[in-house]
Design a protein around this motif. Structure first.
Motif, short mmCIF file in Angstrom:
data_model
loop_
_atom_site.label_atom_id
_atom_site.label_comp_id
_atom_site.label_asym_id
_atom_site.label_seq_id
_atom_site.Cartn_x
_atom_site.Cartn_y
_atom_site.Cartn_z
N ALA A 206 31.82 68.89 54.43
CA ALA A 206 32.56 69.86 53.62
C ALA A 206 34.02 69.83 54.03
O ALA A 206 34.35 69.83 55.22
CB ALA A 206 31.98 71.26 53.82
N THR A 207 34.91 69.78 53.05
CA THR A 207 36.35 69.67 53.33
C THR A 207 37.15 70.86 52.85
O THR A 207 38.24 71.11 53.36
CB THR A 207 36.93 68.39 52.69
OG1 THR A 207 36.63 68.39 51.29
CG2 THR A 207 36.32 67.15 53.34
N GLU A 208 36.63 71.60 51.86
CA GLU A 208 37.38 72.76 51.40
C GLU A 208 36.48 73.67 50.58
O GLU A 208 35.42 73.27 50.10
CB GLU A 208 38.59 72.34 50.57
CG GLU A 208 38.24 71.63 49.27
CD GLU A 208 39.48 71.27 48.47
OE1 GLU A 208 39.67 71.88 47.41
OE2 GLU A 208 40.23 70.38 48.91
N ILE B 50 32.24 68.62 49.02
CA ILE B 50 31.67 67.71 50.01
C ILE B 50 32.22 66.31 49.75
O ILE B 50 31.93 65.71 48.71
CB ILE B 50 30.13 67.69 49.95
CG1 ILE B 50 29.55 69.11 49.99
CG2 ILE B 50 29.57 66.83 51.08
CD1 ILE B 50 29.75 69.85 51.27
N ASP B 51 33.02 65.80 50.65
CA ASP B 51 33.51 64.42 50.57
C ASP B 51 32.50 63.50 51.26
O ASP B 51 31.93 63.86 52.29
CB ASP B 51 34.88 64.29 51.24
CG ASP B 51 35.98 64.93 50.41
OD1 ASP B 51 35.68 65.51 49.35
OD2 ASP B 51 37.14 64.87 50.85
N TYR B 52 32.30 62.31 50.71
CA TYR B 52 31.31 61.41 51.30
C TYR B 52 31.79 59.97 51.22
O TYR B 52 32.65 59.60 50.41
CB TYR B 52 29.95 61.54 50.60
CG TYR B 52 29.96 61.12 49.15
CD1 TYR B 52 29.78 59.78 48.79
CD2 TYR B 52 30.13 62.04 48.13
CE1 TYR B 52 29.78 59.38 47.46
CE2 TYR B 52 30.14 61.66 46.80
CZ TYR B 52 29.96 60.32 46.47
OH TYR B 52 29.98 59.93 45.16
N GLY C 109 24.88 70.77 54.38
CA GLY C 109 23.63 70.42 53.73
C GLY C 109 23.17 69.01 54.06
O GLY C 109 23.79 68.29 54.84
N THR C 110 22.07 68.61 53.45
CA THR C 110 21.50 67.28 53.67
C THR C 110 21.45 66.51 52.36
O THR C 110 21.50 67.09 51.29
CB THR C 110 20.09 67.37 54.26
OG1 THR C 110 19.25 68.08 53.35
CG2 THR C 110 20.10 68.05 55.61
N ASN C 111 21.36 65.19 52.49
CA ASN C 111 21.27 64.31 51.33
C ASN C 111 20.21 63.25 51.58
O ASN C 111 20.08 62.75 52.70
CB ASN C 111 22.59 63.57 51.10
CG ASN C 111 23.70 64.47 50.63
OD1 ASN C 111 24.07 65.41 51.31
ND2 ASN C 111 24.23 64.18 49.48
N THR C 112 19.49 62.88 50.55
CA THR C 112 18.68 61.66 50.58
C THR C 112 19.32 60.66 49.63
O THR C 112 19.69 61.00 48.51
CB THR C 112 17.22 61.92 50.18
OG1 THR C 112 17.20 62.53 48.88
CG2 THR C 112 16.55 62.84 51.18
N CYS D 242 25.29 66.46 56.33
CA CYS D 242 26.74 66.57 56.12
C CYS D 242 27.34 67.60 57.08
O CYS D 242 26.75 68.66 57.32
CB CYS D 242 27.03 66.99 54.68
SG CYS D 242 26.39 65.84 53.44
N ASP D 243 28.51 67.26 57.62
CA ASP D 243 29.22 68.18 58.49
C ASP D 243 29.64 69.42 57.70
O ASP D 243 30.00 69.33 56.53
CB ASP D 243 30.46 67.52 59.09
CG ASP D 243 30.12 66.36 60.02
OD1 ASP D 243 29.01 66.39 60.59
OD2 ASP D 243 30.95 65.45 60.15
#
Length: 571
Positions: A308-310, A319-321, A386-389, A410-411
């Motif tokens: 998360a960035t903002e 969420i940037d990835y 959160g999490t991602n698959t 995700c951070d």
């Protein structure tokens, strides 16, 4: 196109390899009917210990009963994998596979290039009967799936080798090599012949070995078991640490030469293999036992970093990835091939990225072995982190390679909710209904000094009428004046402020709230100055972060309101 030193012969398409004229195969593996390394060449002993020169190895795949046998008569090699069935159960001892393995080498063909050569081996539990085996090399990931059916499906040019080794002192192996075709076939529907040894057989290292394909078994008792530096194995005879005669089988297929002989100029990407036992060498034979696993001649891996960035104006998170795709196989993948990524965030809408290899960072000239392609993006989530698959695949026309699913955590955005509260007050006398009464005027200023929005509840220790509720934006930070809105500029503390010193809200809301009021105290002032003291309390929660102690405490310092000297009442 980027090519590894090993892949100077790679063709500019779909992870395929250029073929050259047929040459005799100079083996790099001892095809001698045992697993022990006895010469300068590799053998299964060091191949399966990962100390060989092999480009791809599967390791030893064990298959102890009652695991995975073919089920139902419809499971035939002439049918697609989608029609294969399996279950746990028993087969005749001579058809009971115990271990299997495979490897791939690139071998100098003497014509300025390398031939792709597969070696494979299998071990059975008993030797009381002829050995008839099949070896599949698939482009798709094929194996046992849900509901007792196989996963994956055939692709054009999947390879199939049938090996029959009759018992007898002068017996020779029969070897037949076929390819899967989606339509037609010279041997049967869907099977097209590439090579057949004929009645003379194709025993490795003999005159019948053309260099394209061969097979061999142990014609005497050979060493086995972990005490001999190998792997667990037991036989029906109960003799420890040995392979009884005709219990271990190995073979070779020069894939390049087999395809070249059929006029096929490109070798596909293989990703899995399967070894089977069969009732006969007929293409429609009943299938018995099987084992298999990955054969990563071509394979990919996916990973993801995210955070998360903002915050957004509606209290969500950006969420940037970064997606990182690695070519984990040994073949280069062409720039024109298509990569698909399916991303399923835990608290956001799923999305898909589908584009050519050339569109990824580093992918303009193709995708070399061990090279990493990257893709950057962002999405809006309901949660902080959160999490991602993540799933990924690369397609080559109708065929595809699928990566193992990756789960990313995700951070979260570090948020520090803070507030300040300050109260001013004054006392005065006023005439009310013919009497002189004590009047108290006050103002309470609550400011958000953190980096998260707040919902504030304001009360007072004396005045029961002070029951204010309001929301506060947090201050907008800046590096230059361009980061601020109209009428605001960046100050020395890197906040956006106007000429009056008021801070700009990050989302355009108020950073501070001033609550004013007056009331007639029920208590008389005391002391030489005629003072009354009280305390205002602001309690805050945030829609995006745990406010901790802010939810229970936020007292102002005690406000002393002096009556003397007298001041006129404020209107």
């Amino acid at each position: 196109m980027k090519l590894s030193r090993l892949f100077r012969t790679a063709l500019l398409c779909a992870c395929t390899f250029t073929l050259y004229g047929v040459q005799a195969t100079v083996d790099k593996v001892e095809l001698d009917g045992n697993a022990v390394k006895e010469t300068a060449l590799d053998d299964w002993q060091n191949i399966n210990l990962s100390t060989s020169m092999a480009n791809v190895t599967t390791g030893v795949i064990a298959d102890l009963p009652p695991q995975t046998i073919f089920w139902k008569g419809g499971s035939k090699d002439t049918l697609d994998v989608t029609e294969w069935w399996y279950r746990d159960g028993a087969v005749p001892d001579k058809d009971d596979l115990r271990n299997g393995y495979a490897s791939a080498y690139f071998i100098d063909n003497g014509a300025g290039g390398n031939d792709l050569v597969f070696y494979f081996g299998a071990e059975r539990y008993a030797n009381n009967g002829d050995a008839i085996m099949g070896f599949w090399f698939f482009q798709d990931k094929v194996g046992p799936g849900a509901n007792n059916q196989f996963t994956g499906q055939h692709q054009e040019n999947d390879l199939f080798i049938i090996m029959e080794y009759p018992q007898g002192s002068n017996s020779v192996p029969y070897v037949q090599v076929m390819r899967w075709v989606n339509a037609g076939g010279s041997v049967s529907e869907h099977l097209d012949l590439l090579y057949a040894s004929g009645a003379s057989g194709a025993k490795c290292g003999t005159a019948g070995d053309s260099g394209i394909a061969c097979a061999i078994t142990n014609e005497q008792v050979e060493l086995a078991g972990t005490v001999n530096g190998l792997w667990p194995y037991d036989n029906k005879e109960g003799t420890l640490n040995v392979y009884a005669i005709e219990s271990l089988f190995e073979g070779r297929l020069n894939v390049s030469q087999a395809f070249m002989a059929a006029g096929i100029s490109e070798i596909p990407c293989f990703s899995s293999f399967l070894i089977e036992t069969r009732s006969s060498r007929s293409e429609t034979a009943q299938l018995k036992d099987f084992l298999g696993g990955n054969f990563p001649l071509c394979s990919i891996a996916i990973s993801k970093t995210c955070g998360a960035t903002e915050l957004t104006a509606d209290n969500k998170f950006r969420i940037d990835y970064t997606l990182s795709l690695t070519n984990t196989g040994i073949g280069s993948i062409g720039a024109v091939e298509t990569v698909t990524v399916d991303d399923a965030p835990s608290d956001a809408a799923p999305f898909m990225v589908t584009q050519g290899v050339s569109m990824f960072a580093n992918g303009a000239d193709g995708w070399a072995p061990n090279e990493v392609l990257t893709y950057n993006g962002y999405y809006i989530s309901d949660v902080n982190g959160g999490t991602n698959t993540v799933d990924a695949s690369v397609s080559f026309g109708a065929a595809s390679i699928v990566a193992d699913q990756y789960t990313a955590t995700c951070d979260s955005l570090a948020l520090s909710p803070m507030l300040t509260i300050h109260k001013n007050c004054s006392l005065s006398l006023e005439a009310t209904n013919g009497v002189v009464a004590l009047r108290k005027d006050y103002d309470v200023t609550v400011c958000n000094t953190g980096d998260a929005p707040l919902n504030v509840s304001l009360t007072d220790s004396v005045d029961p009428n002070l029951q204010a509720m309001f929301s506060l934006d947090f201050p907008k930070m800046c590096l230059t004046n361009a980061d601020c809105g109209a009428g605001y500029s960046c100050d020395g503390n890197q906040f956006c402020v106007n000429n009056g010193g008021m801070q700009e809200g990050n989302f355009g809301g108020n950073v501070c709230n001033v609550t004013t009021g007056d009331y007639l105290p029920a208590t008389l002032p005391n002391g030489t100055s005629g003072s009354l003291a009280n305390t205002a309390t602001a309690k805050a929660t945030s829609p995006v972060v745990d406010t901790g102690e802010l939810a229970t405490i936020g007292n102002s310092s005690t406000a002393n309101c002096d009556l003397c000297p007298l001041t006129p009442p404020q209107d």
